[in-house]
Design an enzyme around this catalytic site. Structure first.
Site, PDB file in Angstrom:
ATOM      1  N   ASP A 197       0.834  -1.205   0.000  1.00  0.00           N
ATOM      2  CA  ASP A 197       0.000   0.000   0.000  1.00  0.00           C
ATOM      3  C   ASP A 197       0.869   1.256   0.000  1.00  0.00           C
ATOM      4  O   ASP A 197       1.978   1.250   0.530  1.00  0.00           O
ATOM      5  CB  ASP A 197      -0.921  -0.027   1.233  1.00  0.00           C
ATOM      6  N   ASN A 255     -10.977  -2.955  -5.397  1.00  0.00           N
ATOM      7  CA  ASN A 255     -10.243  -1.939  -6.165  1.00  0.00           C
ATOM      8  C   ASN A 255     -10.927  -1.553  -7.477  1.00  0.00           C
ATOM      9  O   ASN A 255     -10.559  -0.559  -8.101  1.00  0.00           O
ATOM     10  CB  ASN A 255      -8.791  -2.381  -6.432  1.00  0.00           C
TER      11      ASN A 255
HETATM   12  C1  IPE Z   1      -5.435  -2.870  -0.245  1.00  0.00           C
HETATM   13  O1  IPE Z   1      -5.078  -1.536  -0.430  1.00  0.00           O
HETATM   14  C2  IPE Z   1      -5.427  -3.593  -1.552  1.00  0.00           C
HETATM   15  C3  IPE Z   1      -4.109  -3.801  -2.144  1.00  0.00           C
HETATM   16  C4  IPE Z   1      -2.960  -3.456  -1.622  1.00  0.00           C
HETATM   17  C5  IPE Z   1      -4.124  -4.484  -3.415  1.00  0.00           C
HETATM   18  P1  IPE Z   1      -6.179  -0.397  -0.634  1.00  0.00           P
HETATM   19  O2  IPE Z   1      -5.434   0.888  -0.731  1.00  0.00           O
HETATM   20  O3  IPE Z   1      -7.093  -0.735  -1.739  1.00  0.00           O
HETATM   21  O4  IPE Z   1      -6.987  -0.501   0.737  1.00  0.00           O
HETATM   22  P2  IPE Z   1      -7.954   0.545   1.457  1.00  0.00           P
HETATM   23  O5  IPE Z   1      -8.953   0.986   0.432  1.00  0.00           O
HETATM   24  O6  IPE Z   1      -7.100   1.677   1.894  1.00  0.00           O
HETATM   25  O7  IPE Z   1      -8.538  -0.208   2.592  1.00  0.00           O
HETATM   26  C1  IPE Z   2      -1.482   0.204  -3.409  1.00  0.00           C
HETATM   27  O1  IPE Z   2      -1.289   1.576  -3.429  1.00  0.00           O
HETATM   28  C2  IPE Z   2      -1.705  -0.368  -4.780  1.00  0.00           C
HETATM   29  C3  IPE Z   2      -3.040  -0.929  -4.997  1.00  0.00           C
HETATM   30  C4  IPE Z   2      -4.021  -0.939  -4.145  1.00  0.00           C
HETATM   31  C5  IPE Z   2      -3.270  -1.537  -6.297  1.00  0.00           C
HETATM   32  P1  IPE Z   2      -2.500   2.589  -3.434  1.00  0.00           P
HETATM   33  O2  IPE Z   2      -2.879   2.879  -4.841  1.00  0.00           O
HETATM   34  O3  IPE Z   2      -3.605   2.084  -2.582  1.00  0.00           O
HETATM   35  O4  IPE Z   2      -1.822   3.857  -2.779  1.00  0.00           O
HETATM   36  P2  IPE Z   2      -2.482   4.891  -1.780  1.00  0.00           P
HETATM   37  O5  IPE Z   2      -3.098   4.117  -0.658  1.00  0.00           O
HETATM   38  O6  IPE Z   2      -3.507   5.653  -2.566  1.00  0.00           O
HETATM   39  O7  IPE Z   2      -1.333   5.750  -1.333  1.00  0.00           O
HETATM   40 MG    MG Z   3      -4.108   2.345  -0.641  1.00  0.00          MG
END
Ligand code: IPE
Ligand code: IPE
Ligand code: MG
Length: 247
Positions: free
Chosen positions: A27, A75
């Site tokens: 994340d 997602n």
């Molecule tokens: C969790 O991260 C999913 C992945 C890392 C693939 P998200 O960024 O989607 O999670 P939330 O929305 O903050 O809970």
């Molecule tokens: C994790 O990074 C990647 C996926 C969930 C695919 P994020 O895209 O969630 O990054 P933040 O949470 O917005 O920083």
């Molecule tokens: Mg995220």
């Protein structure tokens, strides 16, 4: 003969042996990009570099199974353009990384409802899995369109169907039986679950499997995660005292 004393952890208990199965909620890609005034895709691109680095480091450290949360079933709620970019990066990763995975003896597994991705990706993933299926391991598990609640429901449905058909006695449904019906059946138990970027939630990842995993939340954003961060995580794990309900 008296057995040798086990190494002691920080809290005085026996030190945990190195983790066999490590999972990571990758994340913070978006925040990494935002901090640099870059579009979110730039963070995802660096995130893919981190995947390469960390999967190599995990092999070097002797981790048997590395499970990476790449795309959750939630997602899809992101803007269409970002979802498209993420799928594009996945294509690129599979195309560019597969030869190395094959030559390194890595077994690739994918969990989640990945068969609902676009047909070209499904074909690519099928091909990649087939090319590594006879590899000795370590195992790289990628969670794609994965949601733990859906995984648990699917297992419950399978067992209910078997019971309805008379091939399974409901009384025989115990933890082992249920576990064997999950997508992670035949993988070693999850030892360590890491989430990067400072968020402290599981976001529907490996809910059943995390029952006795050690949880580690680190502030590092995923694109900055590297061999050293992984080593630090393993080191922290080693200082935990795992009790599994005992003393
Ligand atoms: C969790 O991260 C999913 C992945 C890392 C693939 P998200 O960024 O989607 O999670 P939330 O929305 O903050 O809970
Ligand atoms: C994790 O990074 C990647 C996926 C969930 C695919 P994020 O895209 O969630 O990054 P933040 O949470 O917005 O920083
Ligand atoms: Mg995220």
């Amino acid at each position: 003969m008296k057995p040798l004393a086990a190494p002691r952890g920080k809290s005085g208990g026996p030190q945990a042996p190195p983790p066999r199965h490590v999972a990571i909620i990758m994340d913070g890609n978006g925040r990494w990009a935002k901090a640099r005034f870059l579009p979110r895709i730039a963070g995802h691109k660096q995130g893919v570099e981190a995947v390469r680095r960390v999967s190599r480091a995990a092999r070097k450290l002797g981790i048997e199974v590395l499970t990476l949360y790449a795309f959750s079933s939630e997602n899809w709620r992101r803007p269409e353009e970002e979802v498209r970019d993420l799928m594009g990066l996945l294509r690129h990763f599979l195309g560019s990384e597969l030869d190395e995975l094959v030559s390194e003896g890595v077994k690739l597994r994918v969990i989640g409802d990945w068969r609902r991705l676009s047909p070209d990706l499904v074909a690519m993933i099928d091909g990649a899995i087939a090319r590594t299926v006879n590899n000795p391991g370590p195992t790289l598990v990628i969670a794609l369109n994965y949601g733990a609640q859906a995984e648990i429901l699917a297992a419950a449905r399978t067992l209910a169907e078997q019971a309805r058909d008379g091939t399974l006695d409901p009384a025989a449904i115990d933890e082992a039986r249920f576990e064997a019906t999950l997508e992670t059946a035949d993988l070693p138990p999850l030892d360590l679950l890491i989430r990067t970027s400072g968020e402290q939630r599981l976001s529907n990842f490996l809910l059943w499997q995390a029952a006795y995993a050690e949880l580690l939340f680190v502030d590092t954003l995923w694109p900055d995660f590297d061999e050293e961060t992984l080593e630090q995580a393993i080191d922290q794990f080693g200082r935990r005292q795992r009790r599994f309900g005992g003393l």
